[in-house]
Design a protein around this motif. Structure first.
Motif, short mmCIF file in Angstrom:
data_model
loop_
_atom_site.label_atom_id
_atom_site.label_comp_id
_atom_site.label_asym_id
_atom_site.label_seq_id
_atom_site.Cartn_x
_atom_site.Cartn_y
_atom_site.Cartn_z
N TYR A 51 13.23 10.57 5.48
CA TYR A 51 12.18 11.19 4.68
C TYR A 51 10.95 11.39 5.55
CZ TYR A 51 10.37 6.43 4.33
OH TYR A 51 9.89 5.17 4.62
N SER A 52 10.00 12.17 5.07
CA SER A 52 8.76 12.40 5.79
C SER A 52 7.71 11.44 5.28
CB SER A 52 8.27 13.83 5.59
OG SER A 52 9.19 14.73 6.14
N GLY A 53 7.00 10.83 6.22
CA GLY A 53 5.93 9.91 5.85
C GLY A 53 4.64 10.64 5.59
N LEU A 54 3.57 9.87 5.41
CA LEU A 54 2.25 10.43 5.15
C LEU A 54 1.76 11.24 6.35
CD1 LEU A 54 0.12 10.46 2.95
CD2 LEU A 54 -0.92 8.47 4.01
N ASP A 55 2.17 10.82 7.55
CA ASP A 55 1.76 11.51 8.77
C ASP A 55 2.69 12.69 9.12
OD1 ASP A 55 3.96 10.02 9.31
OD2 ASP A 55 3.10 8.95 11.02
N LYS A 56 3.55 13.07 8.19
CA LYS A 56 4.49 14.20 8.33
C LYS A 56 5.57 13.94 9.38
CE LYS A 56 2.30 16.73 5.34
NZ LYS A 56 2.71 16.65 3.98
N HIS A 75 5.71 -2.54 -2.46
CA HIS A 75 6.83 -3.49 -2.38
C HIS A 75 8.19 -2.79 -2.47
CE1 HIS A 75 4.07 -6.81 -2.43
NE2 HIS A 75 3.49 -6.33 -3.51
N SER A 76 8.20 -1.48 -2.65
CA SER A 76 9.47 -0.73 -2.68
C SER A 76 10.07 -0.71 -1.28
CB SER A 76 9.23 0.71 -3.13
OG SER A 76 8.74 0.74 -4.45
N GLU A 77 11.41 -0.69 -1.22
CA GLU A 77 12.07 -0.62 0.09
C GLU A 77 11.75 0.71 0.78
OE1 GLU A 77 13.64 -1.85 -2.61
OE2 GLU A 77 14.19 -3.86 -1.97
N ILE A 78 11.70 1.79 -0.01
CA ILE A 78 11.25 3.09 0.51
C ILE A 78 9.91 3.39 -0.15
CG2 ILE A 78 11.72 5.56 0.66
CD1 ILE A 78 13.67 4.08 2.31
N HIS A 79 8.84 3.18 0.63
CA HIS A 79 7.48 3.39 0.13
C HIS A 79 7.10 4.84 0.37
CE1 HIS A 79 3.35 2.56 -0.83
NE2 HIS A 79 2.96 3.01 0.36
N LEU A 80 6.91 5.59 -0.73
CA LEU A 80 6.58 7.02 -0.64
C LEU A 80 5.14 7.22 -1.09
CD1 LEU A 80 9.86 8.31 -2.32
CD2 LEU A 80 9.33 8.30 0.11
N GLU A 81 4.29 7.62 -0.17
CA GLU A 81 2.88 7.82 -0.48
C GLU A 81 2.65 9.29 -0.85
OE1 GLU A 81 0.10 6.11 2.25
OE2 GLU A 81 1.56 4.61 2.86
N ASN A 82 2.81 9.57 -2.14
CA ASN A 82 2.61 10.93 -2.63
C ASN A 82 2.22 10.81 -4.10
OD1 ASN A 82 3.36 13.56 -3.90
ND2 ASN A 82 3.96 14.04 -1.79
N GLU A 83 1.27 11.64 -4.53
CA GLU A 83 0.79 11.56 -5.91
C GLU A 83 1.83 11.98 -6.94
OE1 GLU A 83 -0.26 15.49 -4.19
OE2 GLU A 83 -0.74 13.47 -3.57
N THR A 84 2.88 12.66 -6.54
CA THR A 84 3.92 13.08 -7.48
C THR A 84 5.00 12.02 -7.66
OG1 THR A 84 5.24 14.16 -5.76
CG2 THR A 84 3.59 15.51 -6.90
N VAL A 85 4.90 10.92 -6.91
CA VAL A 85 5.89 9.84 -6.97
C VAL A 85 5.34 8.71 -7.83
CG1 VAL A 85 7.19 8.18 -5.61
CG2 VAL A 85 6.77 10.46 -4.70
#
Length: 152
Positions: A51-56, A75-85
């Motif tokens: 997946y793509s991180g915050l830094d693309k 604390h999620s195993e896959i931490h997704l920093e996006n306002e739609t998540v």
């Protein structure tokens, strides 16, 4: 003479019954032990998520755990920093010999290969998941990942 003969016959039949019961319990115990060893030796097959991180930048994570959570929660195993998540957006779990994807009542929904996820669904290699607007790609073994990178 028939009384001692009947006594010996009874003792012989009793011994043969005990030997048979011992043999049957031994076979059951061995079978139980073999089955328990098979169950304890079962391992969760590897899964790789890109997946793509915050830094693309493209991020790749490998897992061997039977449950993986995806979301905005740190604390999620896959931490997704996006306002739609959502904080607890989706879950990948391994059971019944398959990997399953489940939406955790997220606000913006989860899609699997472009279709909105309504019930827990089995995933296959090279599937694309979208949590909100965040795309993720699933590889079910390291051979899938190496084949995909060689094709690029």
């Amino acid at each position: 003479m028939s009384a001692p003969f009947l006594l010996i016959l009874r003792i012989g039949m009793t011994l043969s019954l005990y030997i048979f019961m011992g043999w049957a319990f031994l076979l059951l115990w061995r079978n139980f032990k073999t089955q328990s060893e098979l169950l304890t030796s079962r391992k969760t097959p590897p899964i790789t998520i890109t997946y793509s991180g915050l830094d693309k930048k493209q991020k790749t994570k490998h897992f061997r755990t039977p449950e993986i959570t995806l979301g905005r929660d740190p604390h999620s195993e896959i931490h997704l920093e996006n306002e739609t998540v959502s904080a607890h957006h989706a879950r990948l779990s391994y059971h019944h010999g398959q990997w399953w994807l489940e939406d955790l009542n997220s606000k913006n929904g989860t899609t699997l290969n472009g279709e909105k996820l309504k019930t827990p669904t089995i995933i296959l290699g090279n599937d694309e998941i979208r949590c909100g607007k965040m795309p993720l790609t699933i590889y079910l073994s390291t051979t899938d990942l190496s084949a995909n990178t060689q094709a690029l």
